[in-house]
Design a protein around this motif. Sequence first.
Motif, PDB file in Angstrom:
ATOM      1  N   GLY A  57      66.289  39.474  13.076  1.00 49.58           N
ATOM      2  CA  GLY A  57      66.087  40.565  13.175  1.00 49.58           C
ATOM      3  C   GLY A  57      64.479  41.466  13.717  1.00 49.58           C
ATOM      4  N   LYS A  58      64.013  40.824  11.766  1.00 47.16           N
ATOM      5  CA  LYS A  58      62.293  41.672  11.719  1.00 47.16           C
ATOM      6  C   LYS A  58      61.786  40.727  12.599  1.00 47.16           C
ATOM      7  CE  LYS A  58      63.557  45.301   8.020  1.00 47.16           C
ATOM      8  NZ  LYS A  58      63.338  45.481   7.060  1.00 47.16           N
ATOM      9  N   ALA A  59      61.848  39.409  12.453  1.00 44.48           N
ATOM     10  CA  ALA A  59      60.751  38.802  13.267  1.00 44.48           C
ATOM     11  C   ALA A  59      60.463  39.464  14.866  1.00 44.48           C
ATOM     12  CB  ALA A  59      61.388  37.079  13.082  1.00 44.48           C
ATOM     13  N   ARG A  60      59.545  38.885  15.015  1.00 47.23           N
ATOM     14  CA  ARG A  60      58.870  38.944  16.328  1.00 47.23           C
ATOM     15  C   ARG A  60      58.120  37.913  17.189  1.00 47.23           C
ATOM     16  NH1 ARG A  60      61.547  42.420  15.696  1.00 47.23           N
ATOM     17  NH2 ARG A  60      61.756  44.260  15.988  1.00 47.23           N
ATOM     18  N   LEU A  61      57.946  37.352  18.171  1.00 50.68           N
ATOM     19  CA  LEU A  61      57.537  36.265  19.003  1.00 50.68           C
ATOM     20  C   LEU A  61      56.505  37.199  19.769  1.00 50.68           C
ATOM     21  CD1 LEU A  61      57.752  33.015  19.453  1.00 50.68           C
ATOM     22  CD2 LEU A  61      59.520  33.635  20.979  1.00 50.68           C
ATOM     23  N   PHE A  62      55.541  36.199  19.694  1.00 49.00           N
ATOM     24  CA  PHE A  62      54.122  36.078  20.830  1.00 49.00           C
ATOM     25  C   PHE A  62      53.514  35.397  20.729  1.00 49.00           C
ATOM     26  CE2 PHE A  62      53.924  39.254  16.968  1.00 49.00           C
ATOM     27  CZ  PHE A  62      53.758  40.745  17.547  1.00 49.00           C
ATOM     28  N   ALA A  63      53.586  34.939  22.233  1.00 53.09           N
ATOM     29  CA  ALA A  63      52.572  33.796  23.240  1.00 53.09           C
ATOM     30  C   ALA A  63      52.341  34.794  23.902  1.00 53.09           C
ATOM     31  CB  ALA A  63      53.788  33.290  23.016  1.00 53.09           C
ATOM     32  N   GLU A  64      51.012  33.417  24.468  1.00 44.38           N
ATOM     33  CA  GLU A  64      50.782  33.561  25.410  1.00 44.38           C
ATOM     34  C   GLU A  64      50.425  31.454  26.466  1.00 44.38           C
ATOM     35  OE1 GLU A  64      49.105  35.534  27.079  1.00 44.38           O
ATOM     36  OE2 GLU A  64      47.500  35.040  28.531  1.00 44.38           O
ATOM     37  N   CYS A  65      51.436  31.576  27.636  1.00 40.14           N
ATOM     38  CA  CYS A  65      51.776  30.757  28.498  1.00 40.14           C
ATOM     39  C   CYS A  65      50.832  30.184  29.265  1.00 40.14           C
ATOM     40  CB  CYS A  65      53.214  29.728  28.761  1.00 40.14           C
ATOM     41  SG  CYS A  65      54.165  31.495  27.368  1.00 40.14           S
ATOM     42  N   ILE A  66      49.792  30.297  29.370  1.00 36.88           N
ATOM     43  CA  ILE A  66      48.430  29.327  30.978  1.00 36.88           C
ATOM     44  C   ILE A  66      49.236  28.309  31.245  1.00 36.88           C
ATOM     45  CG2 ILE A  66      46.276  29.316  31.054  1.00 36.88           C
ATOM     46  CD1 ILE A  66      45.143  30.540  28.542  1.00 36.88           C
ATOM     47  N   ASP A  67      48.890  29.005  32.909  1.00 37.88           N
ATOM     48  CA  ASP A  67      49.699  27.831  33.203  1.00 37.88           C
ATOM     49  C   ASP A  67      47.424  26.968  34.168  1.00 37.88           C
ATOM     50  OD1 ASP A  67      49.693  26.019  35.533  1.00 37.88           O
ATOM     51  OD2 ASP A  67      50.746  26.937  36.367  1.00 37.88           O
ATOM     52  N   LYS A  68      47.625  26.270  33.368  1.00 34.84           N
ATOM     53  CA  LYS A  68      46.257  25.923  33.638  1.00 34.84           C
ATOM     54  C   LYS A  68      45.109  25.966  35.309  1.00 34.84           C
ATOM     55  CE  LYS A  68      44.773  24.319  29.303  1.00 34.84           C
ATOM     56  NZ  LYS A  68      44.351  23.264  28.309  1.00 34.84           N
ATOM     57  N   VAL A  69      46.645  25.423  36.020  1.00 33.70           N
ATOM     58  CA  VAL A  69      46.615  25.658  37.668  1.00 33.70           C
ATOM     59  C   VAL A  69      46.033  26.543  37.751  1.00 33.70           C
ATOM     60  CG1 VAL A  69      47.309  24.866  39.150  1.00 33.70           C
ATOM     61  CG2 VAL A  69      48.093  23.267  37.824  1.00 33.70           C
ATOM     62  N   HIS A  70      46.309  27.782  37.539  1.00 33.08           N
ATOM     63  CA  HIS A  70      46.053  28.983  37.564  1.00 33.08           C
ATOM     64  C   HIS A  70      44.904  29.798  37.541  1.00 33.08           C
ATOM     65  CE1 HIS A  70      48.894  29.363  41.173  1.00 33.08           C
ATOM     66  NE2 HIS A  70      50.008  28.301  39.914  1.00 33.08           N
ATOM     67  N   PHE A  71      44.131  29.096  35.741  1.00 35.52           N
ATOM     68  CA  PHE A  71      43.161  29.502  35.012  1.00 35.52           C
ATOM     69  C   PHE A  71      41.764  28.892  35.271  1.00 35.52           C
ATOM     70  CE2 PHE A  71      41.355  30.246  31.332  1.00 35.52           C
ATOM     71  CZ  PHE A  71      41.385  31.247  30.876  1.00 35.52           C
ATOM     72  N   ASP A  72      41.149  29.699  35.920  1.00 42.39           N
ATOM     73  CA  ASP A  72      39.702  29.994  36.241  1.00 42.39           C
ATOM     74  C   ASP A  72      38.777  30.414  34.818  1.00 42.39           C
ATOM     75  OD1 ASP A  72      36.901  29.101  37.150  1.00 42.39           O
ATOM     76  OD2 ASP A  72      37.369  30.977  38.615  1.00 42.39           O
ATOM     77  N   PRO A  73      38.152  29.506  34.099  1.00 45.01           N
ATOM     78  CA  PRO A  73      37.600  29.074  32.754  1.00 45.01           C
ATOM     79  C   PRO A  73      36.025  29.925  32.829  1.00 45.01           C
ATOM     80  CG  PRO A  73      37.776  27.566  33.375  1.00 45.01           C
ATOM     81  CD  PRO A  73      38.371  27.569  34.204  1.00 45.01           C
ATOM     82  N   VAL A  74      35.412  30.247  34.593  1.00 47.93           N
ATOM     83  CA  VAL A  74      34.372  30.366  34.963  1.00 47.93           C
ATOM     84  C   VAL A  74      34.277  32.312  35.120  1.00 47.93           C
ATOM     85  CG1 VAL A  74      31.932  30.234  36.071  1.00 47.93           C
ATOM     86  CG2 VAL A  74      33.304  28.249  35.277  1.00 47.93           C
ATOM     87  N   ALA A  76      37.042  33.640  33.873  1.00 46.14           N
ATOM     88  CA  ALA A  76      37.495  34.860  32.651  1.00 46.14           C
ATOM     89  C   ALA A  76      36.380  34.589  31.457  1.00 46.14           C
ATOM     90  CB  ALA A  76      38.736  33.360  32.020  1.00 46.14           C
ATOM     91  N   GLY A  77      35.768  33.253  31.581  1.00 44.08           N
ATOM     92  CA  GLY A  77      34.656  33.375  31.084  1.00 44.08           C
ATOM     93  C   GLY A  77      34.580  32.800  29.801  1.00 44.08           C
ATOM     94  N   LYS A  78      35.697  32.343  29.265  1.00 45.45           N
ATOM     95  CA  LYS A  78      36.304  31.539  28.266  1.00 45.45           C
ATOM     96  C   LYS A  78      37.160  30.586  28.512  1.00 45.45           C
ATOM     97  CE  LYS A  78      37.828  36.072  27.498  1.00 45.45           C
ATOM     98  NZ  LYS A  78      38.264  36.973  27.293  1.00 45.45           N
ATOM     99  N   THR A  79      37.507  29.399  27.465  1.00 45.51           N
ATOM    100  CA  THR A  79      38.926  28.445  27.481  1.00 45.51           C
ATOM    101  C   THR A  79      39.743  29.158  27.925  1.00 45.51           C
ATOM    102  OG1 THR A  79      38.604  28.322  25.448  1.00 45.51           O
ATOM    103  CG2 THR A  79      36.509  27.013  27.124  1.00 45.51           C
ATOM    104  N   ALA A  80      40.979  28.731  27.997  1.00 39.08           N
ATOM    105  CA  ALA A  80      42.156  28.300  28.344  1.00 39.08           C
ATOM    106  C   ALA A  80      42.863  29.049  26.761  1.00 39.08           C
ATOM    107  CB  ALA A  80      42.624  27.671  28.974  1.00 39.08           C
ATOM    108  N   GLU A  81      41.796  28.089  25.659  1.00 38.55           N
ATOM    109  CA  GLU A  81      42.785  27.927  24.387  1.00 38.55           C
ATOM    110  C   GLU A  81      42.405  29.325  24.139  1.00 38.55           C
ATOM    111  OE1 GLU A  81      41.398  25.127  25.867  1.00 38.55           O
ATOM    112  OE2 GLU A  81      43.165  23.870  25.902  1.00 38.55           O
ATOM    113  N   GLU A  82      41.410  30.271  24.356  1.00 35.71           N
ATOM    114  CA  GLU A  82      40.323  30.890  23.342  1.00 35.71           C
ATOM    115  C   GLU A  82      41.134  32.118  24.706  1.00 35.71           C
ATOM    116  OE1 GLU A  82      35.643  29.527  23.433  1.00 35.71           O
ATOM    117  OE2 GLU A  82      36.288  30.961  25.225  1.00 35.71           O
ATOM    118  N   GLN A  83      41.175  32.119  25.402  1.00 36.49           N
ATOM    119  CA  GLN A  83      42.062  33.200  25.999  1.00 36.49           C
ATOM    120  C   GLN A  83      43.371  33.523  25.705  1.00 36.49           C
ATOM    121  OE1 GLN A  83      41.876  34.883  29.791  1.00 36.49           O
ATOM    122  NE2 GLN A  83      44.449  34.522  29.909  1.00 36.49           N
ATOM    123  N   ALA A  84      44.009  32.020  25.528  1.00 37.82           N
ATOM    124  CA  ALA A  84      45.269  31.753  24.683  1.00 37.82           C
ATOM    125  C   ALA A  84      45.967  33.035  22.700  1.00 37.82           C
ATOM    126  CB  ALA A  84      45.754  31.532  24.337  1.00 37.82           C
TER     127      ALA A  84
END
Length: 212
Positions: A57-74, A76-84
């Motif tokens: 009950g007290k656990a909370r899940l946090f996650a960022e799921c990036i579809d790299k096809v739709h992610f432009d690192p230029v 965003a100014g960062k890599t997908a890993e950094e954004q996540a």
Amino acid sequence: MRGLRTAEILKLQRSGNAKRLRQTKKNYAKTDAYIHLTYSDRWGVIKKVADTVANWGKARLFAECIDKVHFDPVWAGKTAEEQAFEQVISRFQQFLTSAGPGGDSLGMIVHDNNESVAMKHTELMRKYYETGTLWTSVDKIVETPLFVDSSLTRMVQVADLCAYAIRRYLENDEVDLFRRIFARADRLSSGKTVGVRHFTSNGCVCEVCSTH
Ligand SMILES: [Zn+2]
């Protein structure tokens, strides 16, 4: 399972493909501890772990799921890993503030140890600590993550299981494990999911996007 594995190794030995033989042996070495279990035994264990998580009950899940096809690192100014990483830190920080459901607590990041990631994420955490993330200042989380050997740390293995379940849902539409653990995603009292985000094209109708 053991029979299949022996047959595959024998076949590769006969084919003389040394590189594939080495890789196959390496892959199988990781399963040595589980070889006595059948496929359905293994699934049974994984589902039991997922159900256990679902009932914390007290656990909370946090996650960022990036579809790299739709992610432009230029852009965003960062890599997908950094954004996540930045997104997960920001949401955890918000959870820990007095206005958040964590209720004015302090938090710590426990991270699977990997030398290059350890350096990078320690530097990022220091930067967030000094200047904040794009979304929030960071004053509730210890500035240096604790890096651990995941093979010795059960909670990191549980986090890996959750990541696996989310990935298999978003990439392969496998709902079974996902629905069990998604119950623990951080939510507002309105039911809106704020702990897990799917970064993809507009109009995605997956269960993460439709509750975000
Ligand atoms: Zn989606």
